[in-house]
Motif scaffolding. Sequence first.
Motif, short mmCIF file in Angstrom:
data_model
loop_
_atom_site.label_atom_id
_atom_site.label_comp_id
_atom_site.label_asym_id
_atom_site.label_seq_id
_atom_site.Cartn_x
_atom_site.Cartn_y
_atom_site.Cartn_z
N LEU A 54 0.81 -1.21 0.00
CA LEU A 54 0.00 0.00 0.00
C LEU A 54 0.85 1.27 0.00
O LEU A 54 0.32 2.37 -0.19
CB LEU A 54 -0.95 0.00 1.21
CG LEU A 54 -1.92 -1.18 1.26
CD1 LEU A 54 -2.71 -1.14 2.58
CD2 LEU A 54 -2.84 -1.20 0.07
N GLN A 55 2.16 1.13 0.20
CA GLN A 55 3.04 2.29 0.18
C GLN A 55 3.08 2.90 -1.21
O GLN A 55 2.98 2.20 -2.21
CB GLN A 55 4.47 1.90 0.60
CG GLN A 55 4.62 1.64 2.07
CD GLN A 55 4.36 2.87 2.93
OE1 GLN A 55 4.31 4.01 2.49
NE2 GLN A 55 4.16 2.63 4.21
N THR A 56 3.26 4.21 -1.26
CA THR A 56 3.29 4.91 -2.55
C THR A 56 4.70 5.05 -3.10
O THR A 56 4.86 5.40 -4.26
CB THR A 56 2.65 6.30 -2.42
OG1 THR A 56 3.36 7.03 -1.42
CG2 THR A 56 1.18 6.20 -2.04
N VAL A 57 5.71 4.79 -2.29
CA VAL A 57 7.10 4.87 -2.76
C VAL A 57 7.48 3.54 -3.40
O VAL A 57 6.77 2.55 -3.29
CB VAL A 57 8.06 5.24 -1.61
CG1 VAL A 57 7.75 6.62 -1.07
CG2 VAL A 57 8.04 4.21 -0.50
N SER A 58 8.64 3.51 -4.06
CA SER A 58 9.10 2.29 -4.72
C SER A 58 9.39 1.19 -3.71
O SER A 58 9.57 1.45 -2.52
CB SER A 58 10.37 2.58 -5.52
OG SER A 58 11.46 2.85 -4.64
N PHE A 59 9.45 -0.05 -4.20
CA PHE A 59 9.70 -1.21 -3.34
C PHE A 59 10.98 -1.02 -2.53
O PHE A 59 10.99 -1.19 -1.32
CB PHE A 59 9.79 -2.48 -4.19
CG PHE A 59 10.12 -3.71 -3.41
CD1 PHE A 59 9.13 -4.43 -2.78
CD2 PHE A 59 11.44 -4.15 -3.30
CE1 PHE A 59 9.43 -5.57 -2.04
CE2 PHE A 59 11.74 -5.28 -2.56
CZ PHE A 59 10.74 -6.00 -1.94
N LYS A 61 12.80 1.66 -1.80
CA LYS A 61 12.76 2.76 -0.83
C LYS A 61 11.85 2.41 0.34
O LYS A 61 12.17 2.69 1.50
CB LYS A 61 12.29 4.05 -1.51
CG LYS A 61 12.51 5.27 -0.67
CD LYS A 61 12.20 6.52 -1.49
CE LYS A 61 12.92 7.70 -0.92
NZ LYS A 61 12.75 8.89 -1.72
N ALA A 62 10.73 1.76 0.05
CA ALA A 62 9.81 1.37 1.12
C ALA A 62 10.50 0.44 2.12
O ALA A 62 10.37 0.61 3.33
CB ALA A 62 8.57 0.69 0.54
N TYR A 63 11.28 -0.51 1.62
CA TYR A 63 11.92 -1.47 2.52
C TYR A 63 13.13 -0.89 3.23
O TYR A 63 13.43 -1.27 4.36
CB TYR A 63 12.23 -2.78 1.79
CG TYR A 63 11.00 -3.65 1.78
CD1 TYR A 63 10.75 -4.53 2.82
CD2 TYR A 63 10.05 -3.53 0.79
CE1 TYR A 63 9.60 -5.29 2.85
CE2 TYR A 63 8.89 -4.29 0.81
CZ TYR A 63 8.67 -5.17 1.85
OH TYR A 63 7.53 -5.91 1.89
N VAL A 64 13.83 0.05 2.60
CA VAL A 64 14.93 0.73 3.28
C VAL A 64 14.38 1.51 4.47
O VAL A 64 14.87 1.40 5.59
CB VAL A 64 15.68 1.67 2.31
CG1 VAL A 64 16.59 2.63 3.07
CG2 VAL A 64 16.48 0.86 1.30
N ALA A 99 16.31 10.07 12.38
CA ALA A 99 16.84 11.13 11.50
C ALA A 99 17.15 10.55 10.11
O ALA A 99 16.83 11.17 9.09
CB ALA A 99 18.09 11.74 12.12
N GLY A 100 17.73 9.37 10.07
CA GLY A 100 18.03 8.73 8.79
C GLY A 100 16.78 8.44 7.98
O GLY A 100 16.74 8.66 6.76
N LEU A 105 13.39 9.45 3.32
CA LEU A 105 12.02 9.49 2.84
C LEU A 105 11.54 10.88 2.42
O LEU A 105 10.81 11.01 1.44
CB LEU A 105 11.08 8.93 3.92
CG LEU A 105 9.65 8.62 3.51
CD1 LEU A 105 9.62 7.64 2.34
CD2 LEU A 105 8.88 8.05 4.68
N PHE A 106 11.98 11.92 3.11
CA PHE A 106 11.33 13.22 2.92
C PHE A 106 12.21 14.33 2.32
O PHE A 106 11.67 15.35 1.92
CB PHE A 106 10.73 13.70 4.23
CG PHE A 106 9.67 12.77 4.75
CD1 PHE A 106 8.51 12.56 4.02
CD2 PHE A 106 9.84 12.11 5.95
CE1 PHE A 106 7.54 11.69 4.49
CE2 PHE A 106 8.87 11.24 6.43
CZ PHE A 106 7.71 11.03 5.69
#
Length: 110
Positions: A54-59, A61-64, A99-100, A105-106
């Motif tokens: 359901l995340q909108t970011v790539s696979f 990036k989502a898992y990182v 912080a990381g 993400l942002f």
Amino acid sequence: MISFIKIVVFFILAGLCEIGGGYLVWLWLKEEKSIWYGIFGAIILALYGYVMTLQTVSFGKAYVVYGGIFIVMALIWAWKIDNFKPDKYDLIGISIIIAGIAIILFIPRK
């Protein structure tokens, strides 16, 4: 702002599913609880896989990002459920991880 809230909610829900499902399997196998713990744990772990989609970011990036969130949530779980007492170094480490996560993400990129 809605997008930010949605991302955070899905990551927290995924963390609860992974940690909660894993905990139920742990109880079944390590604490000799009923097989139903294992069955419900497996179902919840499968739900974790769905929630991550359901995340909108790539696979990747989502898992990182989720890796960091998982560490934070696991420490909170250990503190609240297993009575683990985090010390100042645990809290410093969690602060660095948060912080990381925020940077990955942002922070806007080209």
